[in-house]
Motif scaffolding. Structure first.
Motif, PDB file in Angstrom:
ATOM      1  N   GLY A 210       4.061 -14.910  -9.556  1.00 62.28           N
ATOM      2  CA  GLY A 210       3.536 -14.690  -8.282  1.00 62.28           C
ATOM      3  C   GLY A 210       2.572 -15.621  -8.003  1.00 62.28           C
TER       4      GLY A 210
ATOM      5  N   THR B 259       4.621 -21.384  -5.691  1.00 58.25           N
ATOM      6  CA  THR B 259       6.004 -21.999  -6.118  1.00 58.25           C
ATOM      7  C   THR B 259       6.259 -23.371  -5.815  1.00 58.25           C
TER       8      THR B 259
ATOM      9  N   THR C 183      13.761 -23.436  -4.963  1.00 57.87           N
ATOM     10  CA  THR C 183      12.541 -22.781  -5.359  1.00 57.87           C
ATOM     11  C   THR C 183      12.264 -22.361  -6.372  1.00 57.87           C
TER      12      THR C 183
ATOM     13  N   ALA D 246      13.431 -12.217 -10.266  1.00 65.86           N
ATOM     14  CA  ALA D 246      14.643 -11.962  -9.968  1.00 65.86           C
ATOM     15  C   ALA D 246      14.829 -12.826  -8.404  1.00 65.86           C
ATOM     16  N   ARG D 247      13.711 -13.004  -7.542  1.00 64.45           N
ATOM     17  CA  ARG D 247      13.710 -13.465  -6.377  1.00 64.45           C
ATOM     18  C   ARG D 247      14.156 -14.997  -6.206  1.00 64.45           C
ATOM     19  N   PHE D 248      13.703 -15.674  -7.436  1.00 65.16           N
ATOM     20  CA  PHE D 248      14.151 -17.215  -7.616  1.00 65.16           C
ATOM     21  C   PHE D 248      15.811 -17.103  -7.957  1.00 65.16           C
ATOM     22  N   TYR D 249      16.181 -16.010  -8.699  1.00 63.62           N
ATOM     23  CA  TYR D 249      17.722 -16.228  -9.163  1.00 63.62           C
ATOM     24  C   TYR D 249      18.710 -15.677  -7.788  1.00 63.62           C
ATOM     25  N   ASP D 250      17.932 -15.095  -6.850  1.00 65.02           N
ATOM     26  CA  ASP D 250      18.574 -14.386  -5.661  1.00 65.02           C
ATOM     27  C   ASP D 250      19.101 -15.577  -4.634  1.00 65.02           C
ATOM     28  N   GLN D 251      18.525 -16.583  -4.826  1.00 64.12           N
ATOM     29  CA  GLN D 251      18.612 -17.837  -3.686  1.00 64.12           C
ATOM     30  C   GLN D 251      19.732 -18.585  -3.765  1.00 64.12           C
TER      31      GLN D 251
END
Length: 523
Positions: free
Chosen positions: A76, A79, A67, A40-45
């Motif tokens: 995890g 990157t 990223t 999710a954190r990669f898709y939130d950028q």
């Protein structure tokens, strides 16, 4: 296979390989409906854009990065940053259109900077975006150092046949050197992961669907994306369509044969000019090329980087220069510079697409500076991706048994390019088995209509691959038959250019099986 290689001296880009004991993770990934655990954190950028650095960069080109996880199976674990560049939309924007120029190993940022004028019409509806895929250009570039030199013995004279065990040891050593110089990205390179990177880019650019134009290898990347993310496919064009089923060993023969035909066409054109460095007789010119390759392999020419330019480097330069008739005058001048002055600089631009020879060092996730992209990055990335995508890894006994037969077959396909292509195939030895996802899963797509462009006289991706891939993809594929020459059609055919733009900008698809005549027929 690059769609078109610019050789402008002021920005010569970085244009095999490797690996022992690496595990290809995520090789058989299924179609993906969402980001998945830990992603999710990669898709939130969101991409932050700024002026591109470098005096040769166009003022209206903007650069940024996204990223992505090093390993999609373990997000995890680490990157990677991927370099992006864009020309802003000048009209009402549909969002972004991502370009892949092929290779594998072609730099999207540098190519967009130099060939941007070819895509300005598309800015009427899109931000036009190029990118350096993982392992390529500024995006954690892979390198093999001098690893490609020794395995050439496998295809030289009787050396490999007389002592195949020594050849196998050289191939293992080459794999180890590639591992040393490439860093942690190498086990995670390949089209399956690159396609997942595309989806992260799509989301980071704010697009609900991926609009995409992929040339040559870029067609493989687009097809794999469509298989993984069928509900995210927007308007997609695949130009110079790659095979999804033939093993790398067969691809090498097909490509060598096609490039031999392209060379003969080039020589027929060249020998009509009094300045042709091969003379004015096409048959004698063909013999002369073979003699140059053999002579340079026996006695390579020193270069400004302190390394030797061999006959196989010469074959690699010819390979790139033959992809487009537009490059033929530059190729003729580059060959003349070598034969008349012993100067390899122009041919090196074709052979590598590189800038200088930086020290080899592994990248660890962040973007590298353009001047630090290794000179061999194009070839190292090309083989790293092709080997990762091919499940038919030769065993030691197979190499020992078949080496002589393979060498003879490749030499029959082309006395100029056969050895060059065979060496690339052999250098997959020692790698773990490549993914079977492409061969087994990229078929019968439940995706929107996509346009596939095949060129009849393409020296790198034969027209039959377009037909075979279209049949494999199913009802989503619409074929445009380009009855011209050269590698890919968008940059060489006005008709193809118009029809591709009409589809991408307005959704207007040509009828399946329709054709474009050769521009040369209308001159």
């Amino acid at each position: 296979m690059l769609a078109k290689l610019s050789t402008r001296p002021s920005m010569r880009r970085c244009a095999v390989p490797c690996v022992a004991g690496l595990a290809l993770l995520g090789a058989g990934l299924p179609a993906t409906d969402g980001p998945g655990p830990g992603l999710a954190r990669f898709y939130d950028q969101k991409v932050t854009w700024s002026a591109c650095e470098g005096e040769d960069m166009p003022k209206d080109l903007q650069c940024g990065k996204v990223t992505v996880p090093l390993d999609y199976a373990e997000p995890g674990k680490g990157t990677l940053d991927l370099a992006l560049a864009r020309y802003r939309s000048t009209g009402k924007s549909r969002g972004s259109l991502l370009l892949n120029f092929g290779g594998p190993g072609g730099q999207g940022v540098g190519q967009l900077a130099m060939a941007g004028k070819d895509f300005m019409g598309l800015t009427n509806g899109y931000d036009v975006v190029g990118f350096d895929p993982r392992g390529v250009g500024r995006s954690s570039p892979v390198s093999c150092g001098n690893a490609s030199d020794d395995p050439l013995d496998a295809t030289d004279g009787n050396t490999g046949v007389a002592d195949p065990q020594a050849v196998l040891e050289e191939l293992r050593d080459a794999a180890a050197e590639c591992t040393e110089h490439s860093g942690p990205v190498l086990p995670h390179i390949g089209t399956v992961n690159a396609a997942r990177d595309l989806d992260v880019m799509r989301d980071a650019l704010g697009d609900g669907k991926l609009n995409y134009l992929g040339f040559s290898y870029g067609s493989r990347l687009g097809a794999v994306y469509a298989a993984q993310f069928p509900d995210k496919v927007g308007r997609m064009v695949l130009d110079g369509v790659d095979t999804l089923t033939e093993p790398l060993s067969e691809q090498g023969v097909v490509t060598a044969r096609g490039q031999q035909t392209a060379l003969e066409n080039f020589l027929a054109w060249c020998t009509e000019d009094i300045a042709c460095p091969f003379g004015q007789n096409p048959r004698e010119a063909r013999e002369h090329v073979v003699q140059v390759v053999e002579s340079l392999d026996r006695d390579p020419v020193p270069t400004d980087f302190g390394e030797a330019f061999s006959g196989q480097d010469f074959a690699g330069a010819l390979t790139q220069g033959l992809y487009s008739r537009e490059l033929w005058p530059s190729l003729q001048r580059a060959v003349a510079q070598l034969l008349e002055d012993g100067d390899t600089s122009r041919l090196e631009a074709f052979a590598s697409g590189g800038v200088g020879r930086p020290p080899w060092r592994a990248a660890h996730g962040g973007l590298v500076d353009p001047q630090d992209v290794p000179l061999d990055n194009l070839q190292a990335a090309l083989m790293a991706v092709n080997c990762a995508d091919d499940p038919d890894r030769p065993a030691a006994e197979q190499v020992r048994r078949d080496l002589g037969r393979l060498r003879a077959r490749y030499e029959r396909a082309s006395p100029v390019f056969g050895r060059y292509r065979l060496t690339q195939v052999l250098m997959c030895y020692g790698r773990p088995k490549g993914t079977d996802f492409i061969r087994d899963e990229v078929k019968d797509l439940d995706a929107p209509k996509m346009l596939l462009v095949g060129t009849r006289g393409d020296p790198a991706t034969p027209y039959r691959w377009t037909v075979e891939t279209a049949e494999r993809l199913g009802s989503s594929a619409v074929v445009l038959d380009n009855r011209g020459e050269g590698h890919t059609g968008y940059g060489s055919s006005k008709c193809v250019h118009r029809k591709v733009d009409a589809f991408l900008l307005y959704g207007t698809l040509p009828p399946d099986g329709s054709s474009c005549g050769s521009d040369h027929d209308t001159e």
